[in-house]
Design an enzyme around this catalytic site. Structure first.
Site, PDB file in Angstrom:
ATOM      1  N   ASP A 171       0.486  -1.084   0.214  1.00  0.00           N
ATOM      2  CA  ASP A 171      -0.266   0.102  -0.358  1.00  0.00           C
ATOM      3  C   ASP A 171       0.822   1.651  -0.253  1.00  0.00           C
ATOM      4  OD1 ASP A 171      -2.851   1.172   0.729  1.00  0.00           O
ATOM      5  OD2 ASP A 171      -0.840   1.829   2.131  1.00  0.00           O
TER       6      ASP A 171
ATOM      7  N   LYS B 102      -2.394   5.578  -4.426  1.00  0.00           N
ATOM      8  CA  LYS B 102      -4.273   6.811  -3.979  1.00  0.00           C
ATOM      9  C   LYS B 102      -4.014   7.622  -4.699  1.00  0.00           C
ATOM     10  CE  LYS B 102      -3.797   4.668   0.869  1.00  0.00           C
ATOM     11  NZ  LYS B 102      -2.533   4.936   1.482  1.00  0.00           N
TER      12      LYS B 102
ATOM     13  N   TYR C  50       2.131  10.193  -0.045  1.00  0.00           N
ATOM     14  CA  TYR C  50       3.807   8.997   0.944  1.00  0.00           C
ATOM     15  C   TYR C  50       5.110  10.215   0.152  1.00  0.00           C
ATOM     16  CZ  TYR C  50      -0.329   6.444   2.807  1.00  0.00           C
ATOM     17  OH  TYR C  50      -1.591   5.954   3.424  1.00  0.00           O
TER      18      TYR C  50
ATOM     19  N   HIS D 244      -8.224   9.026  -2.092  1.00  0.00           N
ATOM     20  CA  HIS D 244      -7.218   9.227  -0.114  1.00  0.00           C
ATOM     21  C   HIS D 244      -7.990   9.374   0.691  1.00  0.00           C
ATOM     22  CE1 HIS D 244      -3.286   8.871   1.833  1.00  0.00           C
ATOM     23  NE2 HIS D 244      -3.788   8.448   2.454  1.00  0.00           N
TER      24      HIS D 244
END
Ligand SMILES: NC(=O)c1ccc[n+]([C@@H]2O[C@H](COP(=O)([O-])OP(=O)(O)OC[C@H]3O[C@@H](n4cnc5c(N)ncnc54)[C@H](OP(=O)(O)O)[C@@H]3O)[C@@H](O)[C@H]2O)c1
Length: 278
Positions: free
Chosen positions: A45, A75, A50, A108
């Site tokens: 994931d 996402k 990120y 997200h």
């Protein structure tokens, strides 16, 4: 031991436990994610926000595991919900990772005050038609948000990735997802190593089944029908968090953990009806 799988409505098999990568960046992030792949994780994931899609792609390339045996999920950030921007962001996500396709791509956060998540969903639908992503889903969506996606586009999300751990067990949202055949994924499934990992009641159950508290929590999530994505920097913990499929919690043990739910059990009060992330 083989990891069981959960199947999406359209038939994509997802391993019943995945690996979270929040804060795993750069060269050390690549090593940690590579270790997770080597010990058996087959669902990774990540997210555009990120800033480690590149590390994920690199870890996959360094492993000897064929790409088609790994489920990679990313996402769409809240600042790119406009249709055209969402599509180019998905393309950028792929360039960052050096991948030809994602297996799963999620919105997200719904950011309901912006009111653009249906437009973002239309972009994900297009991305799927173009072959950029195999399955599309959402994260942090409440029933009212998903109802709108379905009413306005006719396309049901494959998954909904939500905050879920013993202090916040999301009964109603789980029931809603189940009724719509949406797979619920648990983020911060170990409560991000907060007090839940020291909970005396869970510790008692862990002693009964002779497992660690983390394993009991992840097994509880699995038996609820939820797919947890724990993150760990340590190979020994990565292995521990995968070894969930050779023991079982009784109905009474399951209920005892579910009863730990707290109305204000969120880790950082991120209620998707209010909270927005860009
Ligand atoms: N969709 C969203 O909005 C959203 C939000 C948050 C997170 N996520 C995703 O969910 C993933 C997991 O959530 P998270 O990273 O917040 O938290 P988490 O997986 O619940 O917990 C991670 C923490 O637990 C520790 N830990 C892991 N296994 C352990 C074990 N067996 N024993 C003791 N401690 C252990 C880790 O420490 P060490 O690393 O030192 O082992 C780390 O501090 C993220 O990485 C991310 O991919 C998504």
């Amino acid at each position: 031991m083989a990891i069981p799988s959960l199947q999406t409505l359209k038939g994509l098999d997802l391993p019943a436990v995945g690996f979270g990568t929040y804060k795993l960046n750069g060269a050390s992030g690549v090593n940690t994610i590579n270790s997770a792949l080597n010990v058996g994780y087959r669902l990774i994931d990540t997210a555009f926000n990120y800033e480690n899609e590149g590390a994920v792609g690199e870890a996959v390339r360094r492993s000897s595991i064929p790409r088609e045996q790994i489920i990679i999920s990313s996402k769409l950030p809240g600042r790119h919900h406009h249709y055209d921007e969402a599509l180019t962001t998905i393309q950028e996500s792929l360039y960052r990772a050096g991948l030809d396709y994602y297996d799963l791509y999620l919105i997200h956060w719904p950011n309901p005050k912006e009111n653009l998540y249906v437009e973002a969903w239309q972009a994900l639908i297009t991305a799927q038609k173009l072959g950029l992503v195999r399955e599309i889903g959402v994260s942090n969506f409440l029933p009212e948000h998903i109802d709108r996606l379905i009413t306005e586009t006719g396309v049901i999300p494959a998954v909904n990735q939500i905050e879920l751990h013993p202090y916040f067990s999301e009964l109603q949202l789980r029931e809603y997802d189940q009724q719509k055949h949406i797979i619920t994924l648990a983020w911060s499934p170990l409560g991000r190593a907060s007090s839940v990992l020291k909970d005396p009641i869970i510790a008692g159950i862990a002693a009964e089944v002779q497992r660690s508290i983390s394993q009991v929590i992840l097994r509880w999530e699995f038996q609820l029908g939820v797919l947890p994505i724990p993150k760990s920097n340590h190979t020994a913990r990565q292995i521990e968090n995968l070894n969930l499929f050779d023991f079982e919690l009784s109905e009474a043990q399951m209920q005892t953990i579910t009863n730990l739910d707290r109305p204000n059990g969120r880790l950082q009060n991120q209620d998707p009806a209010e909270y927005e992330e860009f």
